[in-house]
Design a protein around this motif. Structure first.
Motif, PDB file in Angstrom:
ATOM      1  N   ASP A  58       0.836  -1.196   0.000  1.00 31.12           N
ATOM      2  CA  ASP A  58       0.000   0.000   0.000  1.00 31.12           C
ATOM      3  C   ASP A  58       0.873   1.249   0.000  1.00 31.12           C
ATOM      4  O   ASP A  58       1.628   1.483   0.939  1.00 31.12           O
ATOM      5  CB  ASP A  58      -0.916  -0.009   1.224  1.00 31.12           C
ATOM      6  N   ALA A  59       0.750   2.062  -1.027  1.00 33.09           N
ATOM      7  CA  ALA A  59       1.563   3.276  -1.147  1.00 33.09           C
ATOM      8  C   ALA A  59       0.953   4.470  -0.427  1.00 33.09           C
ATOM      9  O   ALA A  59       1.577   5.529  -0.361  1.00 33.09           O
ATOM     10  CB  ALA A  59       1.772   3.622  -2.622  1.00 33.09           C
ATOM     11  N   LEU A  60      -0.236   4.332   0.119  1.00 35.60           N
ATOM     12  CA  LEU A  60      -0.900   5.483   0.717  1.00 35.60           C
ATOM     13  C   LEU A  60      -0.102   6.130   1.855  1.00 35.60           C
ATOM     14  O   LEU A  60       0.037   7.364   1.862  1.00 35.60           O
ATOM     15  CB  LEU A  60      -2.311   5.113   1.178  1.00 35.60           C
ATOM     16  N   PRO A  61       0.480   5.383   2.798  1.00 32.56           N
ATOM     17  CA  PRO A  61       1.289   6.062   3.823  1.00 32.56           C
ATOM     18  C   PRO A  61       2.461   6.840   3.213  1.00 32.56           C
ATOM     19  O   PRO A  61       2.786   7.943   3.660  1.00 32.56           O
ATOM     20  CB  PRO A  61       1.788   4.921   4.713  1.00 32.56           C
ATOM     21  N   TRP A  62       3.097   6.287   2.196  1.00 26.18           N
ATOM     22  CA  TRP A  62       4.200   6.965   1.507  1.00 26.18           C
ATOM     23  C   TRP A  62       3.701   8.257   0.864  1.00 26.18           C
ATOM     24  O   TRP A  62       4.340   9.316   0.978  1.00 26.18           O
ATOM     25  CB  TRP A  62       4.777   6.011   0.458  1.00 26.18           C
ATOM     26  N   LEU A  63       2.547   8.199   0.228  1.00 25.94           N
ATOM     27  CA  LEU A  63       1.980   9.388  -0.412  1.00 25.94           C
ATOM     28  C   LEU A  63       1.584  10.441   0.618  1.00 25.94           C
ATOM     29  O   LEU A  63       1.800  11.638   0.411  1.00 25.94           O
ATOM     30  CB  LEU A  63       0.780   9.002  -1.277  1.00 25.94           C
ATOM     31  N   TYR A  64       1.017   9.995   1.759  1.00 21.82           N
ATOM     32  CA  TYR A  64       0.708  10.943   2.832  1.00 21.82           C
ATOM     33  C   TYR A  64       1.986  11.611   3.343  1.00 21.82           C
ATOM     34  O   TYR A  64       1.991  12.805   3.654  1.00 21.82           O
ATOM     35  CB  TYR A  64       0.011  10.249   4.004  1.00 21.82           C
ATOM     36  N   GLY A  65       3.057  10.858   3.424  1.00 20.84           N
ATOM     37  CA  GLY A  65       4.331  11.431   3.862  1.00 20.84           C
ATOM     38  C   GLY A  65       4.822  12.504   2.907  1.00 20.84           C
ATOM     39  O   GLY A  65       5.282  13.573   3.334  1.00 20.84           O
ATOM     40  N   ILE A  66       4.721  12.245   1.612  1.00 24.88           N
ATOM     41  CA  ILE A  66       5.116  13.241   0.614  1.00 24.88           C
ATOM     42  C   ILE A  66       4.233  14.479   0.743  1.00 24.88           C
ATOM     43  O   ILE A  66       4.719  15.614   0.751  1.00 24.88           O
ATOM     44  CB  ILE A  66       5.045  12.647  -0.809  1.00 24.88           C
ATOM     45  N   ALA A  67       2.923  14.256   0.867  1.00 23.38           N
ATOM     46  CA  ALA A  67       1.993  15.377   1.005  1.00 23.38           C
ATOM     47  C   ALA A  67       2.290  16.196   2.263  1.00 23.38           C
ATOM     48  O   ALA A  67       2.289  17.431   2.228  1.00 23.38           O
ATOM     49  CB  ALA A  67       0.553  14.864   1.024  1.00 23.38           C
ATOM     50  N   ALA A  68       2.573  15.506   3.376  1.00 20.52           N
ATOM     51  CA  ALA A  68       2.887  16.216   4.626  1.00 20.52           C
ATOM     52  C   ALA A  68       4.164  17.031   4.477  1.00 20.52           C
ATOM     53  O   ALA A  68       4.253  18.160   4.982  1.00 20.52           O
ATOM     54  CB  ALA A  68       3.009  15.224   5.782  1.00 20.52           C
ATOM     55  N   ASN A  69       5.148  16.492   3.779  1.00 19.51           N
ATOM     56  CA  ASN A  69       6.386  17.247   3.549  1.00 19.51           C
ATOM     57  C   ASN A  69       6.124  18.484   2.699  1.00 19.51           C
ATOM     58  O   ASN A  69       6.685  19.556   2.963  1.00 19.51           O
ATOM     59  CB  ASN A  69       7.443  16.364   2.875  1.00 19.51           C
ATOM     60  N   LEU A  70       5.287  18.356   1.698  1.00 22.76           N
ATOM     61  CA  LEU A  70       4.953  19.511   0.863  1.00 22.76           C
ATOM     62  C   LEU A  70       4.186  20.563   1.660  1.00 22.76           C
ATOM     63  O   LEU A  70       4.356  21.764   1.437  1.00 22.76           O
ATOM     64  CB  LEU A  70       4.146  19.072  -0.358  1.00 22.76           C
ATOM     65  N   LEU A  71       3.368  20.094   2.588  1.00 23.70           N
ATOM     66  CA  LEU A  71       2.614  21.037   3.423  1.00 23.70           C
ATOM     67  C   LEU A  71       3.522  21.905   4.278  1.00 23.70           C
ATOM     68  O   LEU A  71       3.169  23.048   4.589  1.00 23.70           O
ATOM     69  CB  LEU A  71       1.642  20.280   4.334  1.00 23.70           C
TER      70      LEU A  71
END
Length: 191
Positions: A69-82
């Motif tokens: 599941d890539a969703l935690p990885w994608l959330y991490g990227i999104a959080a970093n961009l935030l």
């Protein structure tokens, strides 16, 4: 056939067939956009969602393909961009505190949404969220809005599990102090 492949399989496949990454986007873009729009509003969420997936695509060779599941990885990227957009997020929470209108609900039903969300509870909560430090807010929103587990939050943010627990405890404590009139049990509200 792509529906049967895990995210990890698709990301690995995208190394030789870049179009395979489109299936990862199709699976998770709406979820990531919803998370981002609750943090910074719809317009900026559009840009950040695109940026999240562009960053993911560019760094896909570093993805651990054993993770289905890539969703935690994608959330991490999104959080970093935030992190680069903290001021916008704080302004959005302050606007929510003033108006009671949740930007994630804005759209065709603006009038209904504003009536539903204009309660004093929403304003007080938004004020409290705006006052949390960035680390506490990241952990709290990933758990409450994105529904990630503690280990998934730790993975997404690249922090130890104990730090997740500590930040969540601190955020909940500060929210309880700001919202003493709401019933809390074991860190969650009863409603």
């Amino acid at each position: 056939m792509r529906a049967e492949l895990t995210d990890g399989d698709l990301i690995q496949l995208s190394a030789t067939q870049p179009e395979a990454f489109g299936s990862v986007f199709d699976r998770h873009a709406t979820t990531i956009h919803r998370y981002l729009s609750r943090r910074v509003g719809g317009t900026l969420a559009d840009d950040l969602t695109a940026e999240t997936f562009l960053t993911a695509f560019k760094s896909r060779t570093a993805y651990d393909g054993s993770r289905p599941d890539a969703l935690p990885w994608l959330y991490g990227i999104a959080a970093n961009l935030l992190r680069g957009h903290r001021r916008a997020e704080t302004r959005m929470y302050r606007a929510l505190a003033r108006t009671g209108v949740d930007p994630a609900l804005a759209g065709h039903d603006d009038e209904v949404a504003s009536q539903v969300t204009a309660s004093e509870h929403v304003r007080v909560l938004a004020t409290a969220l705006a006052r949390l430090n960035a680390g506490e807010r990241d952990v709290l929103t990933l758990i409450s809005q994105a529904q990630l587990s503690y280990p998934e939050v730790a993975e997404a943010l690249g922090i130890p599990l104990g730090t997740v627990r500590s930040r969540l405890h601190s955020a909940r404590k500060r929210l309880r102090a700001a919202l003493p009139h709401l019933a809390f049990e074991n860190g969650t509200d009863d409603e």
